[in-house]
Scaffold this active site. Structure first.
Site, short mmCIF file in Angstrom:
data_model
loop_
_atom_site.label_atom_id
_atom_site.label_comp_id
_atom_site.label_asym_id
_atom_site.label_seq_id
_atom_site.Cartn_x
_atom_site.Cartn_y
_atom_site.Cartn_z
N GLU A 58 32.12 71.40 11.35
CA GLU A 58 33.57 71.23 11.41
C GLU A 58 34.25 72.30 12.25
O GLU A 58 35.32 72.08 12.81
CB GLU A 58 34.16 71.20 10.00
CG GLU A 58 33.79 69.93 9.21
CD GLU A 58 32.47 70.01 8.48
OE1 GLU A 58 31.70 70.99 8.69
OE2 GLU A 58 32.17 69.09 7.68
N PHE A 120 33.23 68.10 -7.60
CA PHE A 120 32.27 68.25 -6.51
C PHE A 120 33.02 68.26 -5.17
O PHE A 120 33.84 67.40 -4.90
CB PHE A 120 31.24 67.11 -6.54
CG PHE A 120 30.27 67.17 -5.39
CD1 PHE A 120 29.40 68.25 -5.25
CD2 PHE A 120 30.27 66.18 -4.41
CE1 PHE A 120 28.53 68.31 -4.18
CE2 PHE A 120 29.39 66.25 -3.34
CZ PHE A 120 28.53 67.31 -3.22
N GLN A 121 32.70 69.21 -4.35
CA GLN A 121 33.34 69.41 -3.04
C GLN A 121 34.86 69.53 -3.14
O GLN A 121 35.58 69.16 -2.23
CB GLN A 121 32.94 68.29 -2.05
CG GLN A 121 31.46 68.37 -1.69
CD GLN A 121 31.07 67.57 -0.47
OE1 GLN A 121 31.65 66.53 -0.19
NE2 GLN A 121 30.07 68.05 0.27
N LYS A 170 41.35 61.19 -2.16
CA LYS A 170 40.65 59.95 -1.87
C LYS A 170 41.37 58.74 -2.47
O LYS A 170 41.45 57.68 -1.83
CB LYS A 170 39.22 60.03 -2.43
CG LYS A 170 38.32 58.93 -1.87
CD LYS A 170 36.87 59.17 -2.26
CE LYS A 170 35.98 58.10 -1.64
NZ LYS A 170 34.57 58.28 -2.02
N MET A 488 30.27 93.55 24.64
CA MET A 488 31.49 94.33 24.38
C MET A 488 31.27 95.29 23.22
O MET A 488 31.78 96.41 23.22
CB MET A 488 32.67 93.38 24.10
CG MET A 488 34.03 94.05 24.19
SD MET A 488 34.35 94.79 25.80
CE MET A 488 35.17 93.44 26.65
#
Lengths: 590, 185
Positions: A58, A120-121, A170, A488
């Site tokens: 993502e 969940f999630q 959802k 760097m």
């Protein structure tokens, strides 16, 4: 029948999302499916007006959307699931907030009745992203969804752009409600001001006419304001004949091959740009925000100048540097008024003073601050960028970068003549930005040459998006300046920490050519200066994704450099770097 | 090229000009009463390192769903200007008013003060409460709950006086404020 009652033929929340995206002209979205967004994925499946680019992580979706947005001027859209889908996108959202990139991020959420149960999630997505978005909303009622979606596009793109997140449970995706189109969006509270105050603009014009040592200091706001802003900037800068410098984010707004151009300013800016900023008597800041990478030591920043500051965000004015005249407004609107009034009032600049100032600047230019020593045995990183520029300059080329030395060399040596051609992570400094950004740019510009100038450390952070490039036939070029160090970090350790290279060596590097083959892309390698041009040509002429391992001098440092805590006139240059010392106070800074 | 003198560590990170004194200021913020709006305001103060001395919030217009947040903070004039602009940047914010420098206002706070005791101390608590125009809103044979309103300073003074007289518990609302005169904010 009232329009507010729900009918079985009304669209579902998921269908409303797809419809609203289409109504806002969205052609591409970047995303990754998961349990809490499956209804939206189902709606997408049944509609082919929108192309979905399946990323591999993502974070890649967010950076790809940023590259898409920055190269087109349109908002980038990402679609991810709840929990880890949303948290993985956080780096990209923060990056977009820092660099004012318009993004719409749609996240799935667990059903409303499970919110707060550690389902969940489940993650508190609006809580986590509140400080890293311009605005975010959890949609609890499907009836609000059309308005929230339309407002999201308005907020993301209007005023100072930024990311807006919409968290959709959802069950809301399944529920039905009437769809209302995007016409006449007028937000209740968010109404940024586009036109600048004319009195202040007139005051600014008088200061410009009276200036003896003026300099334009322009930034990403010019790019964000649109192509017209770059056009007006060029017109006004040429009318005045003033020298101009730009921040990292503003490169391309003014052509780098123009004689009035001084190069980038700031920590790794040119000698002439930084000294012009330090010695000027009038600074005209246009869409720039006086970032610490630009100002260096604040109490010694441009001590003798009056400052005009044009910015669409009132909080940018007087934030770190006091402006003598602060003009709140959109760059294009303000420049348009400035040019009009300048002509109407027949104002003239102080030509004699300007000639003397330019002569002084020419003296600084003669210092040739970007000069470096070439070698017969090893490719110099600066040389690699210079050759890349020379061999690609005739084409429609878009450049993205990762973060580090290679990014600064790209900014110094690649000359941009157009806006929206340069995509880099400026504010947040996100290693891993460039490769997915290149994916997003190539999606928007199928026929263009898109090159991610990378380092071997950065490129490994979101490397898996090569697979996305293969799947969607996106012939991005990943040009890795491989010095086997986080360059760097190593440079700072050399200058600030006695050469103790703590964990900055890129141990156990993959063989990038073999890795390319494993991904199904073309792998190329150059190790000697004499093979550089041929390999770059081969890369350009390959109509597939390329991973280019350009093996460069390991110990090259990026100069000029204003060390932390130092002023613009205390630069370290390539040829005085031996005596460079960083103050104790400077060492604590980032 | 002159080198600026460097006697103390200063940099972009030490923005507060030491010459500028911190000023206590009351901001009134009119916001849409939507989920998370208070978290946005509080998160802004926490994230940018501004002080909150007092914060109150309540819906003030049910039809229009607007709430009013009163924040007492302190900072140098430059910091206060930033606080104001940063608040104005929040999408659900309608208006921000400075009720200290720009539109001098009046401030009030309410406290509920529980004092337990018998005999002389009980009588003295009741006598003092009268001087502060506090009201007794609950009583038993051995306790009072006083309701007292006024400036934060007056409340502090009352609470201090109650300490030796059996102060048990204090609950305060924080400051609410409104501008003087006929005009609305």
């Amino acid at each position: 029948m009232s329009s507010m009652t729900t009918q079985s033929q009304d669209p579902t929340g998921a269908e409303i999302v797809v419809r609203a995206l289409k109504d806002h002209g969205v052609r591409h979205i970047f995303g990754y499916p998961g349990g809490a967004v499956l209804p939206i994925y189902d709606a997408l499946f049944q509609d082919d007006a929108i192309e979905h680019i399946l990323v591999r992580h993502e974070q890649g979706a967010a950076h790809a959307a940023e590259g898409y947005a920055r190269s087109t001027g349109k908002p980038g859209v990402i679609l991810v699931t709840s929990g880890p889908g949303a948290t993985n996108a956080v780096t990209g959202l923060t990056d977009a907030l820092m660099d004012s990139i318009p993004l719409i991020c749609i996240t799935g959420q667990v059903p409303t009745h499970l919110i707060g149960t550690d389902a969940f999630q489940e993650a508190d997505t609006v809580g986590i992203t509140r400080p890293c978005t311009k605005h975010n909303v959890l949609v609890r009622d499907v009836k609000d969804l059309p308005r929230i979606l339309h407002e999201a596009f308005y907020i993301a793109t209007f005023g100072r752009p930024g990311p807006v997140l919409i968290d959709i449970p959802k069950d809301v995706q399944f529920r039905r409600a009437p769809y209302v189109g995007p016409s006449n969006i007028r937000h209740r509270t968010y109404q940024p001001r586009l036109k600048g105050d004319l009195k202040k603009i007139e005051q600014a014009l008088e200061m410009i006419a009276a200036a003896k040592k003026p300099v334009f200091y322009t930034g990403g706001g010019v790019i964000n304001s649109g192509k017209l802003a770059s056009h007006l900037l060029r017109e006004f800068v040429r009318m005045t004949g003033f020298p101009i410098t730009s921040t990292l984010m503003g490169l391309g707004a003014y052509p780098a091959n123009d004689p009035q151009w001084l190069g980038m300013l700031g920590m790794h800016g040119t000698y002439e740009a930084n000294l012009a900023m330090h010695d000027c008597d009038l600074m005209i800041a246009v869409g720039a925000r006086f970032d610490d990478r630009v100002t260096g030591r604040l109490d010694a920043f441009s001590p003798n100048s009056k400052k005009i500051h044009i910015d669409i965000d009132p909080s940018s004015i007087n934030k770190t540097v006091r402006a003598d005249v602060g003009i709140v407004g959109d760059v294009a609107h303000v420049l348009d008024d400035m040019i009009r009034l300048w002509r109407a009032r027949q104002l003239r600049v102080d030509g004699a003073a300007l000639s003397a100032w330019k002569l002084q600047i020419d003296g600084w230019r003669a210092r040739k601050c970007l000069a470096y020593k070439t070698s017969n045995d090893v490719i110099k990183p600066q040389q690699a960028i210079e050759r890349l520029y020379e061999l690609t300059k005739g084409r429609t080329t878009y450049i993205s970068t990762e973060v580090g030395q290679h990014q600064m060399w790209a900014a110094q040596f690649y000359k941009f003549d157009e806006p929206n051609r340069w995509m880099t992570s400026g504010g947040l400094g996100t290693m891993g930005y460039g490769l997915p950004a290149a994916v997003g740019i190539q999606v928007a510009h199928r026929d263009a040459l898109v090159i991610d100038i990378a380092g071997e450390a950065s490129v490994q952070m979101v490397m898996q998006e090569l697979s996305t490039a293969v799947q969607f036939d996106l012939p991005i070029k990943v040009f890795i300046l491989n010095n086997k160090y986080m360059g760097m970090v190593r440079q700072w350790q050399q200058l600030l920490h006695g050469g103790r290279y703590s964990h900055s060596y890129s141990e156990a590097l993959p063989d990038f050519v073999k890795l390319a083959e494993a991904y199904g892309v073309v792998g190329l390698r150059a190790t000697k200066p004499e093979e550089l041009d041929d390999r770059i040509r081969e890369m350009i002429n390959t109509n597939r994704p390329v991973l280019f391992d350009c093996v460069v001098d390991q110990m090259e440092n990026c100069y000029p450099m204003i060390p932390s805590g130092a002023a613009h006139n205390e630069m370290i240059l390539n040829d005085n770097s031996e005596e460079a010392a960083v103050s104790e106070a400077g060492k604590v800074l980032v | 090229m002159s080198t600026p003198k460097r006697d103390e560590p200063k940099s972009a990170y030490f923005l507060v000009d030491q010459k500028d004194r911190e000023i206590r200021t009351t901001f009134c913020v009119l916001v849409d009463n939507e989920a998370g709006v208070l978290a946005r305001v509080v998160g802004l103060f926490a994230g940018r390192g501004y002080n909150i001395e007092s914060l109150t919030v309540a819906e003030v217009d049910h039809l229009d769903r607007t709430s009013r947040i009163t924040i007492v903070t302190s900072g140098t004039p430059a910091v206060l200007e930033q606080i104001r602009h940063q608040l104005e940047r929040l999408v659900p914010v309608h208006k921000v008013f400075d009720l200290t420098a720009e539109h001098p206002g009046i401030e009030r706070e309410l406290a509920l003060v529980k004092v337990a005791g018998t005999g002389e101390k009980r009588v003295e608590a009741l006598r003092l409460s009268d001087a502060f125009r506090a009201r007794v809103i609950d009583t038993t044979h051995s306790s009072f709950v006083f309701e007292v309103t006024g400036s934060a300073g007056k409340l502090d003074a009352f609470i201090d006086l109650m300490k030796p007289l059996g102060l048990v518990e204090v609950s305060r609302t924080g400051v609410v404020a409104i501008s003087r005169g006929a005009e609305a904010m």
